[in-house]
Write a protein that holds these residues in place. Structure first.
Motif, PDB file in Angstrom:
ATOM      1  N   LYS A 149     -56.588  -7.754  37.667  1.00  0.00           N
ATOM      2  CA  LYS A 149     -56.008  -7.784  39.008  1.00  0.00           C
ATOM      3  C   LYS A 149     -57.112  -7.715  40.061  1.00  0.00           C
ATOM      4  O   LYS A 149     -58.033  -6.916  39.977  1.00  0.00           O
ATOM      5  N   TYR A 157     -57.178 -18.220  38.811  1.00  0.00           N
ATOM      6  CA  TYR A 157     -55.882 -18.905  38.872  1.00  0.00           C
ATOM      7  C   TYR A 157     -55.352 -19.248  37.485  1.00  0.00           C
ATOM      8  O   TYR A 157     -54.145 -19.265  37.239  1.00  0.00           O
ATOM      9  N   ALA A 160     -53.424 -16.197  35.836  1.00  0.00           N
ATOM     10  CA  ALA A 160     -52.406 -15.479  36.617  1.00  0.00           C
ATOM     11  C   ALA A 160     -51.183 -15.128  35.787  1.00  0.00           C
ATOM     12  O   ALA A 160     -50.473 -14.166  36.086  1.00  0.00           O
ATOM     13  N   ASN A 161     -50.942 -15.897  34.737  1.00  0.00           N
ATOM     14  CA  ASN A 161     -49.761 -15.667  33.896  1.00  0.00           C
ATOM     15  C   ASN A 161     -50.055 -14.760  32.708  1.00  0.00           C
ATOM     16  O   ASN A 161     -49.196 -14.538  31.861  1.00  0.00           O
ATOM     17  N   TYR A 466     -50.315 -22.348  44.227  1.00  0.00           N
ATOM     18  CA  TYR A 466     -51.768 -22.388  44.363  1.00  0.00           C
ATOM     19  C   TYR A 466     -52.234 -22.746  45.767  1.00  0.00           C
ATOM     20  O   TYR A 466     -53.359 -23.204  45.961  1.00  0.00           O
TER      21      TYR A 466
END
Length: 553
Positions: A149, A157, A160-161, A466
């Motif tokens: 984080k 990017y 992020a998942n 994004y």
């Protein structure tokens, strides 16, 4: 592997590097089985791609790069030249074969246990260039640089998942996602993962990538000196698990000026030169002993319109400019035929494993096109909020003179309808930084695929998740329907269904004109009289490329 910067762009993906044929991600439960060496130049597992033990060991390889870099760390400055340098030293969990398929690298095998869980078995006997052994914990630490984080990494990017990363055994790493993502299998490949050690991360901190901190990896070379705006020198890592690389030392010089690179090769002071400009190809071929190799580089050059900034938020302005650029003429004159007019974002060859050739052709025939027509351009501008025209600035990187020449042709055409476009050349590093700010009204995007999956560009450039500073969606394009289609595509594990969702997103987005794709590119690299390149193709530089070279008599 933004300028994917970026790339890509952001790639910063952008200049990357970061085009796939095949897709582990789209096949539930598929495991990629082991290989005794890194992905080779033909993309086949089971071959190191490095010269055999009997190959001649050479002293020095001299390489001319067309632009400088300010960081060795591609996660801080993800330009294509950052990758060209870093991938001689650092590796990823999985590699990209010459055919664009996923190949074993630091992970000798992997499997998708379920739609959200990926398990990687780490290769044994691998050491970093400082002699310390590679562990599962080092992989976790390298992934955490981007997935934790608040990460400011250019690769953040792509993670992020990610829900959880853990060393699930002495030589095993498990990555758990928040939601299924059909293309995640490509994430731990070189475009968005370059492995280093936890010890190095802790000791070097913010100095990673600087002349003082340098970088550390498991690859065939290690950096001995880094002088930004000048050169990088490396020496061979004889403990590389892939075998003994052919050159004892490598020197990479930053030579932005095209004619200077030509003279250097002609005078015998360089052995390899990247980014040979199309208009000089005949001159390079005429140099005795030089082997000039060209191949599609899966790159995309596109105009990007900032849909959140006036007057570019007006679709009539965007359509006017789209109609004012002669893409066919640019491919003929600026690229000398070494490229193809881009009908949309991904190259047709990137759809392997998702859609077959006939399905791709059918899809591309439905995507709205904005052909060169100055009468239509003028009519669109007349319907806009600025019917009398306006002024703006379009920048391009010094390493891409062909982008500048294309921009100048656009500027000349725009004059005829009342738009003044100032075209400016700026250093690559500055260009990448400005792309990340999303502060300009119009951009030239230059992306290099580092995977074989069509969603690489599509998701980065069109997904509304994004947008914002440092986001890969440089057009600030946020269409809820398009984003919904792309989010559904991530979750799908059926090839046909995923292909349809991606295709529908391309068709719907094209009607809004956030981008005007210009061309899919072709790269030319010159190899001097003493250097053999073997198999050369779109993914030649997406890996430990110097290990594929050999002596040429």
């Amino acid at each position: 592997m933004a300028g994917l910067p970026d790339v890509a762009l952001t790639r910063r993906s952008l200049l990357r590097s970061l085009a796939i044929v095949g897709g582990l991600a789209a096949i539930p439960g598929l495991a990629a089985c082991g290989s005794t060496g890194p992905a080779d130049s033909t993309g086949s597992a089971g071959s190191s791609g490095a010269p055999s033990a009997s190959a001649k060991s050479l002293d020095l390889l001299r390489v001319a790069l067309p632009s400088s870099i300010s960081s060795l760390d591609a996660s801080k400055e993800a330009g294509i030249m950052n990758y060209v340098v870093a991938l001689l030293c650092q590796e990823a969990l999985v590699g990209v074969g010459q055919d664009g398929s996923l190949q074993p690298a630091l992970a000798e095998s992997w499997e998708r246990k379920d739609p959200k869980t990926y398990i990687y078995k780490i290769r044994s006997g691998v050491t970093f260039a400082d002699g310390t052994p590679l562990t599962a914990d080092d992989i976790v630490a390298s992934l955490d640089l981007h997935a934790k984080k608040g990460s400011t990494s250019a690769f953040a990017y792509a993670y992020a998942n990610v829900d959880k990363i853990e060393a699930s055994g002495p030589s095993e790493v498990t990555i758990t996602l928040k939601e299924p993502d059909a293309s995640f299998a490509w994430t731990p490949s070189p475009g968005t993962l370059l492995v280093t050690s936890r010890k190095f991360i802790d000791a070097t901190g913010k100095d990673i990538g600087t002349p003082t901190g340098k970088i550390l990896g498991t690859g065939p070379y290690k950096v001995t000196e880094f002088a930004p705006d000048s050169h990088v020198t490396m020496e061979r890592n004889d403990a590389w698990w892939g075998g003994k690389a052919p050159y004892r030392q490598i020197r990479l010089d930053f030579i932005p000026e095209e004619s200077t690179r030509l003279l250097a090769m002609r005078g015998g002071s360089v052995d390899v030169a990247l980014n040979v400009p199309a208009e000089q190809i005949d001159q390079w071929k005429a140099i005795s002993g030089v082997d000039l190799k060209t191949a599609s580089d899966r790159s995309l050059v596109t105009l990007a319109f900032n849909t959140a900034k006036k007057p570019w938020n007006d679709i009539h302005v965007r359509k006017a400019v789209a109609h004012a650029i002669d893409r066919d003429g640019i491919v003929r004159s600026v690229l000398r035929g070494h490229g193809q007019v881009a009908a949309t974002i991904p190259d047709p060859a990137q759809w392997g494993g998702v859609l077959d050739e006939a399905a791709v052709k059918s899809l591309y025939g439905t995507i709205p096109q904005y052909g060169f027509d100055l009468a239509k351009a003028k009519a669109e501008l007349a319907q806009s909020s600025v019917p009398d025209g306006f002024s703006d600035v379009l920048t391009y990187p010094s390493s891409g003179p062909q982008l500048g020449r294309a921009a100048l042709t656009l500027a000349e055409n725009l004059k005829t309808i009342g738009i003044t476009l100032e075209v400016k050349e700026i250093p690559l590093e500055q260009w990448i930084a400005e792309l990340g700010k999303h502060a300009s009204g119009v951009y030239l995007g230059w992306y290099f695929a580092t995977t074989g999956d069509p969603s690489e560009y599509i998701q980065q450039l069109l997904n509304g998740a994004y947008v914002g500073e440092n986001g890969s969606n440089i057009a600030e394009y946020a269409n809820a329907d398009v984003t919904g289609l792309l989010d559904d595509a991530k979750k799908s594990t059926d090839d046909a269904a995923r292909g349809k969702l991606l295709g529908d997103a391309l068709v719907k987005a094209a009607a809004d004109v956030p981008y005007q794709p210009l061309w899919w590119g072709e790269a030319a690299t010159a190899f001097g009289p003493k250097v053999g390149a073997g198999e050369f193709g779109p993914y030649f530089f997406v890996g430990p490329w110097a290990a594929k070279l050999s002596a040429r008599s």
